[in-house]
Design an enzyme around this catalytic site. Structure first.
Site, PDB file in Angstrom:
ATOM      1  N   LYS A 190      12.907 -12.551  -0.757  1.00  0.00           N
ATOM      2  CA  LYS A 190      12.153 -13.401   0.178  1.00  0.00           C
ATOM      3  C   LYS A 190      12.775 -14.791   0.135  1.00  0.00           C
ATOM      4  O   LYS A 190      12.983 -15.360  -0.939  1.00  0.00           O
ATOM      5  CB  LYS A 190      10.677 -13.488  -0.240  1.00  0.00           C
ATOM      6  CG  LYS A 190      10.057 -12.169  -0.683  1.00  0.00           C
ATOM      7  CD  LYS A 190       9.801 -11.207   0.453  1.00  0.00           C
ATOM      8  CE  LYS A 190       9.319  -9.861  -0.072  1.00  0.00           C
ATOM      9  NZ  LYS A 190       9.300  -8.803   0.934  1.00  0.00           N
ATOM     10  N   PRO A 249       0.792  -1.239   0.000  1.00  0.00           N
ATOM     11  CA  PRO A 249       0.000   0.000   0.000  1.00  0.00           C
ATOM     12  C   PRO A 249       0.821   1.284   0.000  1.00  0.00           C
ATOM     13  O   PRO A 249       0.263   2.379  -0.076  1.00  0.00           O
ATOM     14  CB  PRO A 249      -0.803  -0.113   1.295  1.00  0.00           C
ATOM     15  CG  PRO A 249       0.066  -0.928   2.199  1.00  0.00           C
ATOM     16  CD  PRO A 249       0.803  -1.900   1.315  1.00  0.00           C
ATOM     17  N   GLY A 250       2.164   1.186   0.119  1.00  0.00           N
ATOM     18  CA  GLY A 250       2.949   2.405  -0.079  1.00  0.00           C
ATOM     19  C   GLY A 250       3.951   2.754   1.009  1.00  0.00           C
ATOM     20  O   GLY A 250       4.443   3.871   1.067  1.00  0.00           O
ATOM     21  N   GLY A 251       4.284   1.781   1.858  1.00  0.00           N
ATOM     22  CA  GLY A 251       5.242   2.055   2.945  1.00  0.00           C
ATOM     23  C   GLY A 251       6.610   2.509   2.439  1.00  0.00           C
ATOM     24  O   GLY A 251       7.221   3.428   2.997  1.00  0.00           O
TER      25      GLY A 251
HETATM   26  C1  LIG Z   1       5.214  -6.997   0.547  1.00  0.00           C
HETATM   27  S1  LIG Z   1       4.135  -6.123  -0.462  1.00  0.00           S
HETATM   28  C2  LIG Z   1       4.921  -4.584  -0.657  1.00  0.00           C
HETATM   29  C3  LIG Z   1       4.763  -3.677   0.520  1.00  0.00           C
HETATM   30  C4  LIG Z   1       5.286  -2.290   0.232  1.00  0.00           C
HETATM   31  N1  LIG Z   1       6.731  -2.285   0.033  1.00  0.00           N
HETATM   32  C5  LIG Z   1       4.963  -1.330   1.337  1.00  0.00           C
HETATM   33  O1  LIG Z   1       5.892  -0.862   2.003  1.00  0.00           O
HETATM   34  O2  LIG Z   1       3.802  -1.024   1.544  1.00  0.00           O
HETATM   35  C6  LIG Z   1       4.372  -6.854  -2.013  1.00  0.00           C
HETATM   36  C7  LIG Z   1       3.608  -6.201  -3.132  1.00  0.00           C
HETATM   37  O3  LIG Z   1       4.147  -6.681  -4.346  1.00  0.00           O
HETATM   38  C8  LIG Z   1       3.118  -6.690  -5.301  1.00  0.00           C
HETATM   39  N2  LIG Z   1       3.519  -7.529  -6.427  1.00  0.00           N
HETATM   40  C9  LIG Z   1       3.795  -8.848  -6.429  1.00  0.00           C
HETATM   41  N3  LIG Z   1       4.141  -9.246  -7.671  1.00  0.00           N
HETATM   42  C10 LIG Z   1       4.089  -8.137  -8.459  1.00  0.00           C
HETATM   43  C11 LIG Z   1       4.345  -7.901  -9.835  1.00  0.00           C
HETATM   44  N4  LIG Z   1       4.723  -8.882 -10.647  1.00  0.00           N
HETATM   45  N5  LIG Z   1       4.212  -6.641 -10.306  1.00  0.00           N
HETATM   46  C12 LIG Z   1       3.851  -5.635  -9.464  1.00  0.00           C
HETATM   47  N6  LIG Z   1       3.591  -5.814  -8.164  1.00  0.00           N
HETATM   48  C13 LIG Z   1       3.706  -7.045  -7.659  1.00  0.00           C
HETATM   49  C14 LIG Z   1       1.912  -7.182  -4.527  1.00  0.00           C
HETATM   50  O4  LIG Z   1       0.719  -6.773  -5.151  1.00  0.00           O
HETATM   51  C15 LIG Z   1       2.121  -6.509  -3.164  1.00  0.00           C
HETATM   52  O5  LIG Z   1       1.373  -5.325  -3.055  1.00  0.00           O
END
Ligand SMILES: C[S@@+](CC[C@H](N)C(=O)[O-])C[C@H]1O[C@@H](n2cnc3c(N)ncnc32)[C@H](O)[C@@H]1O
Length: 368
Positions: free
Chosen positions: A314, A231-233
């Site tokens: 990961k 969500p944008g952290g």
């Molecule tokens: C761990 S969360 C990110 C949290 C973010 N860094 C934050 O601080 O709010 C992982 C994100 O990666 C996105 N995601 C996974 N595979 C993706 C892709 N191929 N292209 C774009 N986004 C992707 C997911 O939708 C998810 O919102």
């Protein structure tokens, strides 16, 4: 009977004893002792060191006992939060009614600028904080009286408590350990950040970038792409520094963050998206195969789409250390093939990382 004057008693020497290092104690994330031990053994093994690592599962620490021509510092290792050089192969044992005497006996003849009371990052370890509060002042006072505590000394003593009646005794010098006690930065969760992940990027900036680098690379006028941004952290962190961000994710971005006017959001695949113009920063927190992410980071740096990158790998698999090394080689290989020069390529399991590590890569370019 001798008539000559007896020789005067030799004055006790004020010179500090340089103690022998008998091994290492590494603090790590509980559950990652195997990786921490394997990395220590690999690092020391390459130098021809003779010793062995020992750990209990979920204990948050690894002990390596042996001899080595050189010792690693904390920053040399991905899975160690803090590396302490051991001065005794066995822990010190003391009774609850007098911990100070055996500690000072172990330190006799040595000089330390500080005495740190440390513990592994476990519930049992955290439960020692009351004891540390009670012990710290009288211990420092007694060490001061015996001239063990000396502001001019380069060594700092570490007592890594196992429980209330035993502790490992070791030392470090500035530059060998992280500046955060036990390698744990105490970061406050900002009230309006969209997710706790934000702390990972704060820690990554603080760990990988020197204060001068932070000034140069975290400022208004710079640009970034955040892959897997919702969500944008992470985007929020970049925006705090005045950096313009292109956020890539099919999910929803925090609305308040979008009102900053510094963020553009594209709902598209992070593995396909490329910016029209090169950006200063690429950050990536997509949950994906580590090798796939590493290849992507390598490609962005190799073709000049970004100058530097912070990315999360990961690591759900059993061979976590091998996977990190594989990803490192992958990025190195891709960038090298492009003719660009890697200025930095480092990995660390940050305190805020769970089953993951964070990487930092930069190619040699200057900002406009
Ligand atoms: C761990 S969360 C990110 C949290 C973010 N860094 C934050 O601080 O709010 C992982 C994100 O990666 C996105 N995601 C996974 N595979 C993706 C892709 N191929 N292209 C774009 N986004 C992707 C997911 O939708 C998810 O919102």
């Amino acid at each position: 009977m001798t008539t000559s004057n007896p020789a005067p008693n030799p004055k006790p020497s004020k010179k500090a004893v340089k103690p022998a290092i008998v091994g290492l104690l590494s603090l790590c994330r509980p559950g990652f002792e195997r990786e921490c031990a394997a990395e220590l053994e690999r690092w020391l093994g390459e130098l021809g060191a003779d010793g062995y690592a020992n750990f209990e599962k979920i204990s948050g620490q690894v002990i390596w006992i042996g001899t080595s021509p050189k010792w690693p510092v904390t920053r040399d290792l991905v899975f160690s939060r803090q590396v302490i050089r051991l001065l005794d192969k066995k822990p010190l044992y003391f009774e609850a009614r007098d911990r100070i005497t055996p500690i000072l006996t172990a330190m006799a003849g040595m000089k330390f600028s500080a005495i740190y009371l440390d513990h592994p990052d476990t519930n049992d370890g955290k439960a020692l904080s009351d004891l540390f509060e009670r012990l710290q002042r009288p211990l420092l006072s007694a060490a001061g009286k015996q001239e063990i505590l000396d502001r001019e000394a380069t060594m700092r003593a570490h007592l890594v408590f196992i429980d209330g009646t035993s502790a490992w005794f070791g030392m470090s010098e500035p530059g060998q350990t992280l500046r955060w006690p036990m390698g744990i930065p105490r970061l406050k969760m900002p009230a309006d950040a969209p997710s706790r992940s934000t702390l990972k990027l704060t820690e990554a900036f603080a760990y990988f970038l020197s204060p001068e680098e932070q000034k140069e690379w975290l400022r208004e006028g710079l640009t970034a792409v955040d892959l897997g941004a919702c969500p944008g952290g992470w985007t929020w962190q970049l925006v705090q520094h005045g950096i313009q961000v292109i956020a890539i994710d099919n999910g929803a971005m925090n609305e308040k963050l979008m009102e900053s006017g510094l963020v553009e959001h594209f709902k598209t695949d992070g593995f396909i998206y490329r910016p029209k113009r090169p950006v200063h920063w690429l950050v990536c927190d997509m949950v994906e195969q580590p090798a796939r992410v590493a290849e992507l980071i390598g490609d962005w740096l190799a073709d000049g789409a970004a100058g530097r990158a912070i990315f999360n790998l990961k690591l759900p698999m059993k061979t976590r250390l091998d996977e990190v090394m594989f990803c490192r080689d992958l990025i190195e290989g891709i960038v090298k093939k492009s003719g660009k020069k890697l200025e930095r390529l480092e990995f660390r399991q940050l305190y805020h990382d769970r089953e993951e590590v964070t990487g930092y890569a930069a190619v040699a370019v200057r900002p406009e």
